[in-house]
Write an enzyme that holds these catalytic residues in place. Sequence first.
Site, short mmCIF file in Angstrom:
data_model
loop_
_atom_site.label_atom_id
_atom_site.label_comp_id
_atom_site.label_asym_id
_atom_site.label_seq_id
_atom_site.Cartn_x
_atom_site.Cartn_y
_atom_site.Cartn_z
N TYR A 143 0.82 -1.21 0.00
CA TYR A 143 0.00 0.00 0.00
C TYR A 143 0.86 1.26 0.00
O TYR A 143 0.44 2.31 -0.48
CB TYR A 143 -0.90 0.04 1.23
CG TYR A 143 -2.23 -0.63 1.06
CD1 TYR A 143 -2.31 -1.96 0.64
CD2 TYR A 143 -3.42 0.05 1.31
CE1 TYR A 143 -3.53 -2.58 0.50
CE2 TYR A 143 -4.64 -0.57 1.17
CZ TYR A 143 -4.69 -1.88 0.76
OH TYR A 143 -5.90 -2.49 0.61
N LYS A 194 3.32 -15.16 1.80
CA LYS A 194 3.66 -16.01 0.66
C LYS A 194 5.18 -16.19 0.67
O LYS A 194 5.89 -15.72 -0.23
CB LYS A 194 3.19 -15.36 -0.65
CG LYS A 194 1.70 -15.43 -0.89
CD LYS A 194 1.21 -16.78 -1.39
CE LYS A 194 1.58 -17.01 -2.84
NZ LYS A 194 1.12 -18.36 -3.31
N ASP A 227 -2.75 -17.98 0.02
CA ASP A 227 -3.77 -18.63 -0.83
C ASP A 227 -4.41 -19.80 -0.09
O ASP A 227 -5.63 -19.98 -0.10
CB ASP A 227 -3.17 -19.07 -2.18
CG ASP A 227 -1.89 -19.88 -2.04
OD1 ASP A 227 -1.29 -19.89 -0.93
OD2 ASP A 227 -1.48 -20.51 -3.04
N ASP A 251 -6.23 -7.24 3.80
CA ASP A 251 -7.37 -6.60 3.16
C ASP A 251 -8.28 -7.67 2.55
O ASP A 251 -9.50 -7.68 2.76
CB ASP A 251 -6.86 -5.62 2.09
CG ASP A 251 -7.99 -4.85 1.43
OD1 ASP A 251 -8.89 -4.40 2.15
OD2 ASP A 251 -7.96 -4.70 0.19
N ASP A 255 -11.98 -9.42 4.24
CA ASP A 255 -13.26 -9.37 3.53
C ASP A 255 -13.88 -10.78 3.47
O ASP A 255 -15.08 -10.96 3.67
CB ASP A 255 -13.09 -8.84 2.10
CG ASP A 255 -13.41 -7.35 2.00
OD1 ASP A 255 -13.21 -6.64 3.01
OD2 ASP A 255 -13.86 -6.90 0.92
C1 IPM Z 1 -10.34 -1.45 3.96
C2 IPM Z 1 -10.61 -0.76 2.66
C3 IPM Z 1 -9.48 0.22 2.41
C4 IPM Z 1 -8.22 -0.59 2.22
C5 IPM Z 1 -9.71 1.17 1.22
C6 IPM Z 1 -10.98 1.98 1.39
C7 IPM Z 1 -8.53 2.09 1.04
O1 IPM Z 1 -10.78 -1.69 1.65
O2 IPM Z 1 -10.23 -0.76 5.00
O3 IPM Z 1 -10.25 -2.67 3.97
O4 IPM Z 1 -7.96 -1.13 1.14
O5 IPM Z 1 -7.48 -0.69 3.20
MG MG Z 2 -10.79 -3.71 2.29
#
Ligand code: IPM
Ligand code: MG
Length: 370
Positions: A143, A194, A227, A251, A255
């Site tokens: 990032y 990884k 993975d 990230d 999710d």
């Molecule tokens: C998260 C989001 C952020 C990230 C975005 C909005 C920059 O997806 O907090 O997971 O990628 O960190």
């Molecule tokens: Mg995110």
Amino acid sequence: MPANKKLLVLPGDGIGPEVMREVMHVVEWMARRRSVNFDIEEDLVGGAAIDARGVAITPDAVARARQADAVLFGAVGGPKWEKLGFDNRPEIAILTLRKELGLFANLRPAVVLDPLVDASPLKADLVRGLDIMIVRESTGGIYFGEPRGIETLPDGTKRGVNTEVYTTPEIERVSRVAFDLARKRSGRLCSVEKANVMESGLLWRETVTALGAAEYPDVQLSHMYADNCAMQLARNPRQFDVIVTGNLFGDLLSDLASMLTGSLGMLPSATLGAPQPGGLRHALYEPIHGSAPDIAGKGLANPLAQMLSFAMLLRYSFDMNEDAALIETACTNVLASGLRTPDVMAPGCAKVGTHVMGEAVLRELNKLAA
Ligand code: IPM
Ligand code: MG
């Protein structure tokens, strides 16, 4: 009288302001009923700040965040701002706060509450009682790594570059947060990278291993490729307790983990900096769901993730475990009573909107504190 706690509230875009409004009633309730007073400042971030001031977050807002005891963040972004360049997008607000305040440890719990076990897309038997904590590094990795950019090559084609970089101290400080959490939970930690294809991953594995042996011999440490971790999260998520990983894998995996619970609208998160001399530790709390532009302005959003983010704030920034538990129990009880926002609606339940849900939490808090 102890000094009031200073909160900076940043509702942001989309459903952010709608769910934050409900949480503010809980904050007022805390002042009234639990004598916990907060000095609250509010500011614009994200698209709202771009529209009003031309930037996703002003230096003044960053300075106020630095002076606050804790930041409560909503969500940023939306289709209106999607065409803006990389240097001026709503997302810059959250990335700037993470970087400027040194918020390197992003704690993302994925918890399946009993009343919502059927909301998961996985079979109830696989997720009942699920309680995972993902610790995602959040100020380094790809990032923020240099070099980065898009350049035009002599033949006119282009080349996009991002760089995954981690140093030993960066890996150690986020791993310590994860080891400490593991110690307070089941005593198990899984480190994810990884190492089979990336040098930064190999260094990650070696560093976590050495730290574990030196400082946390009592924590059972395992390693997994990212993975495989994604696959294992879908196959048998309860094998995990605490997971520690870098920015990008965190990230993605958070999710995935959040969806195991069936509702993004339910999950809070905390992002912590290093404890500083004098005791202040910068910290930001935000729901995992984004700004949800598709339902924004309709009063349909689930306010519970923002409520639970406030509960995490009480727990992690102020050690107010009893008050945090009160809010968490109120949220669970409201769900158990059968009230549901559309995102977690189930047969036989009553569908309600953001405000009715917020009011129900307040009523439950009154009952619990009676
Ligand atoms: C998260 C989001 C952020 C990230 C975005 C909005 C920059 O997806 O907090 O997971 O990628 O960190
Ligand atoms: Mg995110």
